[in-house]
Design a protein around this motif. Structure first.
Motif, PDB file in Angstrom:
ATOM      1  N   ILE A 131      -2.842  -1.369  -5.701  1.00  0.00           N
ATOM      2  CA  ILE A 131      -2.997  -2.761  -5.254  1.00  0.00           C
ATOM      3  C   ILE A 131      -1.680  -3.300  -4.689  1.00  0.00           C
ATOM      4  O   ILE A 131      -1.655  -3.885  -3.595  1.00  0.00           O
ATOM      5  CB  ILE A 131      -3.507  -3.650  -6.406  1.00  0.00           C
ATOM      6  CG1 ILE A 131      -4.956  -3.291  -6.741  1.00  0.00           C
ATOM      7  CG2 ILE A 131      -3.381  -5.123  -6.060  1.00  0.00           C
ATOM      8  CD1 ILE A 131      -5.479  -3.928  -8.018  1.00  0.00           C
ATOM      9  N   ILE A 132      -0.589  -3.094  -5.409  1.00  0.00           N
ATOM     10  CA  ILE A 132       0.706  -3.586  -4.930  1.00  0.00           C
ATOM     11  C   ILE A 132       1.086  -2.897  -3.621  1.00  0.00           C
ATOM     12  O   ILE A 132       1.579  -3.545  -2.689  1.00  0.00           O
ATOM     13  CB  ILE A 132       1.799  -3.398  -6.000  1.00  0.00           C
ATOM     14  CG1 ILE A 132       1.535  -4.358  -7.158  1.00  0.00           C
ATOM     15  CG2 ILE A 132       3.189  -3.620  -5.419  1.00  0.00           C
ATOM     16  CD1 ILE A 132       2.428  -4.163  -8.355  1.00  0.00           C
ATOM     17  N   GLY A 133       0.832  -1.606  -3.529  1.00  0.00           N
ATOM     18  CA  GLY A 133       1.128  -0.876  -2.289  1.00  0.00           C
ATOM     19  C   GLY A 133       0.355  -1.429  -1.103  1.00  0.00           C
ATOM     20  O   GLY A 133       0.901  -1.617  -0.013  1.00  0.00           O
ATOM     21  N   ARG A 134      -0.925  -1.708  -1.299  1.00  0.00           N
ATOM     22  CA  ARG A 134      -1.752  -2.258  -0.208  1.00  0.00           C
ATOM     23  C   ARG A 134      -1.252  -3.641   0.198  1.00  0.00           C
ATOM     24  O   ARG A 134      -1.247  -3.979   1.381  1.00  0.00           O
ATOM     25  CB  ARG A 134      -3.227  -2.355  -0.619  1.00  0.00           C
ATOM     26  CG  ARG A 134      -3.910  -1.051  -0.837  1.00  0.00           C
ATOM     27  CD  ARG A 134      -3.993  -0.247   0.448  1.00  0.00           C
ATOM     28  NE  ARG A 134      -3.307   1.010   0.210  1.00  0.00           N
ATOM     29  CZ  ARG A 134      -2.783   1.789   1.132  1.00  0.00           C
ATOM     30  NH1 ARG A 134      -2.848   1.475   2.381  1.00  0.00           N
ATOM     31  NH2 ARG A 134      -2.169   2.910   0.805  1.00  0.00           N
ATOM     32  N   ILE A 135      -0.858  -4.440  -0.776  1.00  0.00           N
ATOM     33  CA  ILE A 135      -0.343  -5.781  -0.465  1.00  0.00           C
ATOM     34  C   ILE A 135       0.942  -5.677   0.350  1.00  0.00           C
ATOM     35  O   ILE A 135       1.121  -6.361   1.360  1.00  0.00           O
ATOM     36  CB  ILE A 135      -0.120  -6.607  -1.753  1.00  0.00           C
ATOM     37  CG1 ILE A 135      -1.469  -6.971  -2.372  1.00  0.00           C
ATOM     38  CG2 ILE A 135       0.706  -7.856  -1.466  1.00  0.00           C
ATOM     39  CD1 ILE A 135      -1.366  -7.585  -3.764  1.00  0.00           C
ATOM     40  N   VAL A 136       1.850  -4.798  -0.071  1.00  0.00           N
ATOM     41  CA  VAL A 136       3.125  -4.637   0.654  1.00  0.00           C
ATOM     42  C   VAL A 136       2.886  -4.119   2.058  1.00  0.00           C
ATOM     43  O   VAL A 136       3.493  -4.615   3.028  1.00  0.00           O
ATOM     44  CB  VAL A 136       4.085  -3.710  -0.138  1.00  0.00           C
ATOM     45  CG1 VAL A 136       5.302  -3.341   0.689  1.00  0.00           C
ATOM     46  CG2 VAL A 136       4.507  -4.373  -1.435  1.00  0.00           C
ATOM     47  N   VAL A 137       2.008  -3.146   2.220  1.00  0.00           N
ATOM     48  CA  VAL A 137       1.688  -2.620   3.550  1.00  0.00           C
ATOM     49  C   VAL A 137       1.121  -3.734   4.436  1.00  0.00           C
ATOM     50  O   VAL A 137       1.491  -3.892   5.589  1.00  0.00           O
ATOM     51  CB  VAL A 137       0.708  -1.422   3.468  1.00  0.00           C
ATOM     52  CG1 VAL A 137       0.126  -1.089   4.834  1.00  0.00           C
ATOM     53  CG2 VAL A 137       1.421  -0.202   2.886  1.00  0.00           C
ATOM     54  N   GLY A 138       0.222  -4.535   3.879  1.00  0.00           N
ATOM     55  CA  GLY A 138      -0.346  -5.649   4.643  1.00  0.00           C
ATOM     56  C   GLY A 138       0.704  -6.668   5.071  1.00  0.00           C
ATOM     57  O   GLY A 138       0.687  -7.153   6.203  1.00  0.00           O
ATOM     58  N   LEU A 139       1.627  -6.983   4.169  1.00  0.00           N
ATOM     59  CA  LEU A 139       2.695  -7.924   4.504  1.00  0.00           C
ATOM     60  C   LEU A 139       3.616  -7.369   5.595  1.00  0.00           C
ATOM     61  O   LEU A 139       3.995  -8.092   6.513  1.00  0.00           O
ATOM     62  CB  LEU A 139       3.522  -8.266   3.262  1.00  0.00           C
ATOM     63  CG  LEU A 139       2.835  -9.149   2.227  1.00  0.00           C
ATOM     64  CD1 LEU A 139       3.686  -9.277   0.984  1.00  0.00           C
ATOM     65  CD2 LEU A 139       2.521 -10.510   2.813  1.00  0.00           C
ATOM     66  N   ILE A 140       3.953  -6.107   5.489  1.00  0.00           N
ATOM     67  CA  ILE A 140       4.810  -5.491   6.503  1.00  0.00           C
ATOM     68  C   ILE A 140       4.128  -5.530   7.858  1.00  0.00           C
ATOM     69  O   ILE A 140       4.742  -5.887   8.864  1.00  0.00           O
ATOM     70  CB  ILE A 140       5.171  -4.035   6.124  1.00  0.00           C
ATOM     71  CG1 ILE A 140       6.100  -4.020   4.903  1.00  0.00           C
ATOM     72  CG2 ILE A 140       5.833  -3.312   7.289  1.00  0.00           C
ATOM     73  CD1 ILE A 140       6.334  -2.641   4.317  1.00  0.00           C
ATOM     74  N   ARG A 141       2.869  -5.189   7.893  1.00  0.00           N
ATOM     75  CA  ARG A 141       2.140  -5.192   9.175  1.00  0.00           C
ATOM     76  C   ARG A 141       1.983  -6.602   9.724  1.00  0.00           C
ATOM     77  O   ARG A 141       2.043  -6.823  10.930  1.00  0.00           O
ATOM     78  CB  ARG A 141       0.784  -4.525   9.007  1.00  0.00           C
ATOM     79  CG  ARG A 141       0.928  -3.037   8.835  1.00  0.00           C
ATOM     80  CD  ARG A 141      -0.397  -2.333   8.788  1.00  0.00           C
ATOM     81  NE  ARG A 141      -0.164  -0.900   8.725  1.00  0.00           N
ATOM     82  CZ  ARG A 141      -0.995  -0.046   8.178  1.00  0.00           C
ATOM     83  NH1 ARG A 141      -2.133  -0.479   7.660  1.00  0.00           N
ATOM     84  NH2 ARG A 141      -0.714   1.234   8.137  1.00  0.00           N
ATOM     85  N   ARG A 142       1.797  -7.572   8.851  1.00  0.00           N
ATOM     86  CA  ARG A 142       1.655  -8.963   9.292  1.00  0.00           C
ATOM     87  C   ARG A 142       2.964  -9.490   9.862  1.00  0.00           C
ATOM     88  O   ARG A 142       2.976 -10.255  10.830  1.00  0.00           O
ATOM     89  CB  ARG A 142       1.202  -9.834   8.145  1.00  0.00           C
ATOM     90  CG  ARG A 142       1.006 -11.294   8.576  1.00  0.00           C
ATOM     91  CD  ARG A 142       0.376 -12.121   7.515  1.00  0.00           C
ATOM     92  NE  ARG A 142      -1.016 -11.696   7.382  1.00  0.00           N
ATOM     93  CZ  ARG A 142      -1.717 -11.795   6.272  1.00  0.00           C
ATOM     94  NH1 ARG A 142      -1.161 -12.266   5.189  1.00  0.00           N
ATOM     95  NH2 ARG A 142      -2.961 -11.406   6.226  1.00  0.00           N
TER      96      ARG A 142
END
Length: 140
Positions: free
Chosen positions: A127-138
């Motif tokens: 979950i934390i990994g997906r959130i961080v990936v999403g933030l980086i892409r955003r």
């Protein structure tokens, strides 16, 4: 007052008016841009590439961590040979990665304890990994 100039060599649809000494330009559609805030296209493309690479690295690391935890759960569930070097190495890594989650739940069955606690750690990492990936892409 504002000094408005229109470039005579451009057709009316492509003309840009410059106002004052602020460096603000007005495009034909009425959009204002400040010259200092414009990034060259190559800088924007480079930032996007870096963000993609960072997102990929975070995604791969998250996947590896979750895989190590899952493999440890499988080794415990199927009673893998603890004398085997691979089994001991994975158990050591999984123990380090599960840090605070190793003893959240303490059922009587050791296999269930490992499955629940290490599975919980894997879920949190995912979950934390997906959130961080999403933030980086955003942010790109």
């Amino acid at each position: 007052m504002a000094d408005e100039r229109v470039a005579p060599d451009k057709p009316p649809a492509q003309q840009t008016a410059t106002t004052g000494m602020t460096g603000t330009t007005t495009e034909p559609g009425g959009t204002s841009h400040h010259r200092a805030s414009r990034m060259p296209r190559f800088a924007t493309d480079a930032r996007k590439r870096v963000a993609r690479v960072l997102a990929t690295i975070v995604s791969v690391l998250t996947t590896v961590v979750v895989a190590v935890l899952a493999v440890h759960i499988v080794f415990v569930a199927f009673e893998a040979n603890t004398a085997n070097e691979l089994v001991r190495t994975v158990a050591g890594w999984a123990g380090d990665l599960a840090w605070q989650f190793r003893d959240v739940f303490q059922p009587a069955d050791h296999k269930l304890e490992v499955a629940v606690n290490y599975g919980l750690a894997a879920l949190v990492y995912l979950i934390i990994g997906r959130i961080v990936v999403g933030l980086i892409r955003r942010l790109a």
